[in-house]
Design an enzyme around this catalytic site. Structure first.
Site, short mmCIF file in Angstrom:
data_model
loop_
_atom_site.label_atom_id
_atom_site.label_comp_id
_atom_site.label_asym_id
_atom_site.label_seq_id
_atom_site.Cartn_x
_atom_site.Cartn_y
_atom_site.Cartn_z
N TYR A 6 0.81 -1.21 0.00
CA TYR A 6 0.00 0.00 0.00
C TYR A 6 0.86 1.27 0.00
O TYR A 6 0.36 2.35 -0.34
CB TYR A 6 -0.94 0.02 1.21
CG TYR A 6 -2.01 -1.04 1.19
CD1 TYR A 6 -2.31 -1.75 0.03
CD2 TYR A 6 -2.75 -1.33 2.32
CE1 TYR A 6 -3.29 -2.73 0.01
CE2 TYR A 6 -3.74 -2.30 2.32
CZ TYR A 6 -4.00 -2.99 1.16
OH TYR A 6 -4.98 -3.96 1.14
N LYS A 63 3.55 -15.46 2.23
CA LYS A 63 3.48 -16.21 0.98
C LYS A 63 4.91 -16.48 0.52
O LYS A 63 5.33 -16.15 -0.60
CB LYS A 63 2.69 -15.42 -0.07
CG LYS A 63 2.28 -16.23 -1.31
CD LYS A 63 1.38 -17.40 -0.99
CE LYS A 63 0.95 -18.11 -2.27
NZ LYS A 63 0.27 -19.39 -2.00
N ASP A 99 -2.93 -18.32 1.77
CA ASP A 99 -4.08 -19.02 1.21
C ASP A 99 -4.57 -20.11 2.17
O ASP A 99 -5.78 -20.29 2.36
CB ASP A 99 -3.78 -19.59 -0.17
CG ASP A 99 -2.43 -20.27 -0.26
OD1 ASP A 99 -1.64 -20.21 0.69
OD2 ASP A 99 -2.15 -20.88 -1.31
N ASP A 137 -5.17 -6.99 5.80
CA ASP A 137 -6.38 -6.31 5.38
C ASP A 137 -7.47 -7.33 5.03
O ASP A 137 -8.63 -7.21 5.45
CB ASP A 137 -6.06 -5.42 4.17
CG ASP A 137 -7.16 -4.43 3.86
OD1 ASP A 137 -8.20 -4.43 4.54
OD2 ASP A 137 -6.98 -3.65 2.90
N ASP A 182 -10.83 -8.83 7.74
CA ASP A 182 -12.24 -8.72 7.35
C ASP A 182 -12.90 -10.09 7.31
O ASP A 182 -14.08 -10.24 7.66
CB ASP A 182 -12.36 -8.03 6.00
CG ASP A 182 -12.32 -6.51 6.11
OD1 ASP A 182 -12.20 -6.01 7.24
OD2 ASP A 182 -12.40 -5.84 5.08
#
Length: 357
Positions: free
Chosen positions: A141, A192, A224, A248, A252
């Site tokens: 970001y 990852k 994942d 992020d 959620d």
């Protein structure tokens, strides 16, 4: 010593929910058990309308001068089509960067009254209590270079850069391990590393920090698989630590396991414990001004403010207990799926929490 708390109501339902959270702070202030000074400023769309900027210089100055900041929500369709650099979200990113709040704490807690509202089976989520610690000021970001460019063949290409320095990884991991020591003493680092070099470094540094916390059980997991495991068996996790992008998404996902995003607070801390506190829900412009928004996530954000920035653990416990008491009585806003509930308006729910206090 008097503590300065800055209120940033923001946009949409933000002013409505922060007003109820302020009632809780004022209750403690008027009872003489919390020495605070409250002030208020504009941010996001409201600041754009007033000053032409999503983060006016005065707002950032007051936030830096405060001991803690409570934010309502930002954004809405009104500002979606303006220049990207002037959108409300840029104000929030600028505030986070300006305050240096690198550690985002996102608890996912299942209140027993809401167990049947989760999309998962009750036995899978009953007594769920997971803390996601998300690195907030680095990663993709904020990485450079970034942008949209035109290639030699005339085709446009969007590009972003994900980077993490060793020091950034180390400090967020230490926050996660310190939090885990006060919980169930388990940390899972999510990355990852099988395809991303930045995650290779993340995994290496996380394991190195883990060696300093021999009393905390440590594991690493690909993002994942972590997403799958959060749905399959979420209670296997205690503290999850991860980077900005993965955090992020996973936070959620974890939020929805609890039955309502309207119940979940968050804290973003700097190296000294100063924090920016906000509910995880958005500005909900479709219900703004109707007096039906759920203020409990914002009130729970006040509990986190009391716990982490003001070091008032007993008061934080009282706020959380008061909310549990109100839910036990079936008092809630219409977004909560509680059996035999008595639906009330935003201000009435805030008043009920204060009465329970």
């Amino acid at each position: 010593m008097t503590k300065k708390i800055l209120i940033l109501p923001g946009d949409g339902i933000g002013p409505e929910t922060t007003a109820e959270a302020v009632k809780v702070l004022c209750f403690f202030q008027e009872a003489g058990i919390l020495d605070i000074e409250l002030s208020e400023c504009l941010i996001g769309g409201a600041a754009i309308d007033e000053y032409g900027s999503p983060l006016p210089a005065e707002t950032l100055k007051m936030a830096r001068d405060a001991d803690a900041v409570l934010l309502g929500a930002i954004g809405g369709p009104k500002w979606e089509n303006i220049e990207r650099e002037l959108r409300p979200e840029k104000g929030l990113l600028g505030l986070r960067a300006g305050l240096g709040v690198f550690a985002n704490l996102r608890p996912a807690i299942m209140y027993p009254q809401l167990a049947e509202a989760s999309t998962l089976r009750v036995q899978a989520v009953s007594k769920l209590n997971v803390m996601i610690v998300r690195e907030l000021t680095g990663g993709i970001y904020f990485g450079e270079p970034r942008g949209i460019r035109t290639l030699g063949n005339g085709e446009r290409q969007g590009f972003n850069t994900m980077t993490y320095q060793e020091s950034e990884i180390e400090r967020i991991c230490r926050v996660a391990f310190d939090i885990a020591r006060a919980r169930r003493k388990k940390v899972c680092s999510v990355d990852k590393a099988n395809v991303l070099e930045v995650s290779e470094l993340w995994r290496e540094i996380a394991a190195k920090i883990a060696a300093d916390y021999s009393d905390v059980e440590f594991s690493s997991m690909y993002v994942d698989n972590a997403a799958m495991q959060l749905v399959r068996a979420p209670k296997q996790f205690d503290v999850i630590v991860t980077g900005n992008l993965f955090g992020d998404i996973l936070s959620d996902m974890a939020a929805m396991l609890t039955g309502s995003i309207g119940m979940l607070p968050s804290a973003s801390l700097d190296e000294n414990g100063k924090g920016l506190y906000e509910p995880v829900h958005g500005s909900a412009p479709d219900i703004a001004g109707k007096g039906i928004a759920n203020p409990l996530a914002t009130i729970l954000s006040v509990a986190m403010l009391l716990r982490y920035s003001l070091k008032k653990t007993a008061l934080a416990d009282r706020v959380e207990a008061a909310i549990g008491s109100v839910l036990d009585q079936g008092i809630c806003t219409a977004d909560l799926d509680i059996p035999n509930a008595r639906f009330v308006r935003t201000s009435e729910l805030g008043d009920a929490v204060v009465a329970a206090l």
